[in-house]
Design a protein around this motif. Sequence first.
Motif, PDB file in Angstrom:
ATOM      1  N   ALA A   1       0.866  -1.312  -0.029  1.00  0.00           N
ATOM      2  CA  ALA A   1       0.024   0.035   0.005  1.00  0.00           C
ATOM      3  C   ALA A   1       0.982   1.392   0.014  1.00  0.00           C
ATOM      4  O   ALA A   1       1.856   1.361   0.761  1.00  0.00           O
ATOM      5  CB  ALA A   1      -0.910  -0.008   1.317  1.00  0.00           C
TER       6      ALA A   1
ATOM      7  N   SER B   1       2.635  -6.541   3.066  1.00  0.00           N
ATOM      8  CA  SER B   1       2.778  -6.746   1.607  1.00  0.00           C
ATOM      9  C   SER B   1       2.227  -7.859   0.938  1.00  0.00           C
ATOM     10  O   SER B   1       2.046  -8.940   1.803  1.00  0.00           O
ATOM     11  CB  SER B   1       4.155  -6.218   1.320  1.00  0.00           C
TER      12      SER B   1
ATOM     13  N   MET C   1      -6.227  -4.852   1.269  1.00  0.00           N
ATOM     14  CA  MET C   1      -4.919  -5.482   0.664  1.00  0.00           C
ATOM     15  C   MET C   1      -5.206  -6.641  -0.109  1.00  0.00           C
ATOM     16  O   MET C   1      -5.197  -6.771  -1.270  1.00  0.00           O
ATOM     17  CB  MET C   1      -3.926  -5.920   1.779  1.00  0.00           C
TER      18      MET C   1
ATOM     19  N   THR D   1      -3.679  -0.539  -2.817  1.00  0.00           N
ATOM     20  CA  THR D   1      -2.561  -0.606  -3.706  1.00  0.00           C
ATOM     21  C   THR D   1      -2.341   0.064  -4.870  1.00  0.00           C
ATOM     22  O   THR D   1      -3.135   0.269  -5.636  1.00  0.00           O
ATOM     23  CB  THR D   1      -2.098  -2.269  -3.896  1.00  0.00           C
TER      24      THR D   1
END
Length: 173
Positions: free
Chosen positions: A11, A68, A122, A136
């Motif tokens: 992000a 991530s 995410m 993202t």
Amino acid sequence: MNDEPLATVSASAPRRIVGVAMLTGLGFLLPYLAMQGGQGAFLSLFLIVMGGGAMWLALRMLQATKQSVILTVDGLYDSDGTLIAALDNITRVEKGAFAFKPSNGFTLRTKQAGPRAWRPGMWWRLGKSVGIGGVTPGQHAKTMADILAAFVADKTMVDDIKDRLDQRDPNGQ
């Protein structure tokens, strides 16, 4: 497990701030509207509960967007080590304009359903569907989707990459 990252989606700070700020603002606005009066007790209670839900969701998003999504030759992983989808379990990558996918992201279809999981902003996993994206950057997710689509189209490519990674010397040369 071969943990050499092939692609990473994280992000971006501005998107993360805006997403959490919007949910936090909603979390304050809904109870404020409930306290203004003029509606019934049920609607006031509903607005307060929804405001609390928005605050909880903002906190979850704040925590989830620190992580991530990492693509390796074994599959997709969260940076905390959670397996999102094994590469040999993926059957299709959907990234078109009309695909049911997160914002700036893509959807994977898998052979076997995994346990439900959700990292707001995410990724999510529900049944045989896995969605990657949200807050993202779109280009990073597009690159990851293209790599995954190539792997799904040619399964031998994954074995070739694994062999090359295994043949490297310990210094990464």
